[in-house]
Design a protein around this motif. Structure first.
Motif, PDB file in Angstrom:
ATOM      1  N   ASP A 141       0.767  -1.191   0.196  1.00 31.03           N
ATOM      2  CA  ASP A 141       0.148   0.052  -0.188  1.00 31.03           C
ATOM      3  C   ASP A 141       0.874   1.397   0.031  1.00 31.03           C
ATOM      4  O   ASP A 141       0.665   2.108  -0.688  1.00 31.03           O
ATOM      5  CB  ASP A 141      -0.899   0.052   1.027  1.00 31.03           C
ATOM      6  N   LEU A 142       1.773   1.329   0.929  1.00 32.91           N
ATOM      7  CA  LEU A 142       2.839   2.360   0.985  1.00 32.91           C
ATOM      8  C   LEU A 142       3.451   2.539  -0.335  1.00 32.91           C
ATOM      9  O   LEU A 142       3.650   3.730  -1.028  1.00 32.91           O
ATOM     10  CB  LEU A 142       3.689   2.286   2.197  1.00 32.91           C
ATOM     11  N   CYS A 143       4.089   1.533  -0.945  1.00 32.50           N
ATOM     12  CA  CYS A 143       4.646   1.747  -2.130  1.00 32.50           C
ATOM     13  C   CYS A 143       3.770   2.344  -3.344  1.00 32.50           C
ATOM     14  O   CYS A 143       4.202   3.206  -3.951  1.00 32.50           O
ATOM     15  CB  CYS A 143       5.072   0.278  -2.476  1.00 32.50           C
ATOM     16  N   ARG A 144       2.484   1.716  -3.367  1.00 27.35           N
ATOM     17  CA  ARG A 144       1.598   2.299  -4.386  1.00 27.35           C
ATOM     18  C   ARG A 144       1.440   3.607  -4.111  1.00 27.35           C
ATOM     19  O   ARG A 144       1.392   4.351  -5.251  1.00 27.35           O
ATOM     20  CB  ARG A 144       0.355   1.736  -4.409  1.00 27.35           C
ATOM     21  N   ARG A 145       1.126   4.433  -2.797  1.00 33.40           N
ATOM     22  CA  ARG A 145       1.012   5.435  -2.705  1.00 33.40           C
ATOM     23  C   ARG A 145       2.012   6.564  -3.029  1.00 33.40           C
ATOM     24  O   ARG A 145       2.048   7.573  -3.485  1.00 33.40           O
ATOM     25  CB  ARG A 145       0.697   5.820  -1.135  1.00 33.40           C
ATOM     26  N   VAL A 146       3.363   6.044  -2.679  1.00 33.57           N
ATOM     27  CA  VAL A 146       4.502   7.012  -2.997  1.00 33.57           C
ATOM     28  C   VAL A 146       4.881   7.119  -4.378  1.00 33.57           C
ATOM     29  O   VAL A 146       5.461   7.921  -4.858  1.00 33.57           O
ATOM     30  CB  VAL A 146       5.839   6.700  -2.015  1.00 33.57           C
ATOM     31  N   LYS A 147       4.396   5.711  -5.245  1.00 35.32           N
ATOM     32  CA  LYS A 147       4.699   5.759  -6.586  1.00 35.32           C
ATOM     33  C   LYS A 147       3.615   6.573  -7.423  1.00 35.32           C
ATOM     34  O   LYS A 147       3.976   6.932  -8.636  1.00 35.32           O
ATOM     35  CB  LYS A 147       4.734   4.414  -7.148  1.00 35.32           C
TER      36      LYS A 147
END
Length: 125
Positions: free
Chosen positions: A64-70
């Motif tokens: 989830d964090l990866c998706r958000r920052v990307k």
């Protein structure tokens, strides 16, 4: 090249291992214990590279964090390395779908971690 790196990992021993691995690489290291804290740190620190565990407690996981920052260019679009014990093909595919730049399986080699970070240095600069 010195990078601002955020380590997002719920296990203190693994954070310590990563810190010990990278402390002689002249990087600026920061830590967060879960993805929620990691998101706050990304907003505040604008790291160039994130080292993310996938499975963490809290309202979101590492994917989830990866998706958000990307997907949010206001966060600086840092390079993301997922560090996880989840090594099934569908897990690796999910990591790449989330936008991860690299995927390392635990237990990972400290030398492989350094090599991966160095290879992403151009992306993260």
């Amino acid at each position: 090249m010195s990078l601002r790196i955020l380590i997002v990992e719920d296990h203190a021993d693994i954070r310590r291992l990563i810190r010990m691995t990278l402390e002689f690489e002249n990087h600026e290291l920061h830590e967060a214990v879960n993805a929620d804290e990691g998101m706050e740190a990304v907003r505040r620190l604008r790291p160039q590279l994130l080292l993310l565990d996938i499975m963490m407690p809290g309202s979101m996981d590492g994917l989830d964090l990866c998706r958000r920052v990307k997907t949010d260019p206001t966060l600086g679009l840092p390079a993301v390395v997922l560090l996880t014990a989840r090594g099934q093909p569908q897990d690796i595919e999910a990591g790449h779908q989330a936008g991860a730049d690299a995927y390392l399986l635990k237990p990972f080699s400290p030398l492989k971690l350094i090599e991966t970070i160095n290879s992403l240095g151009g992306i993260a600069a």
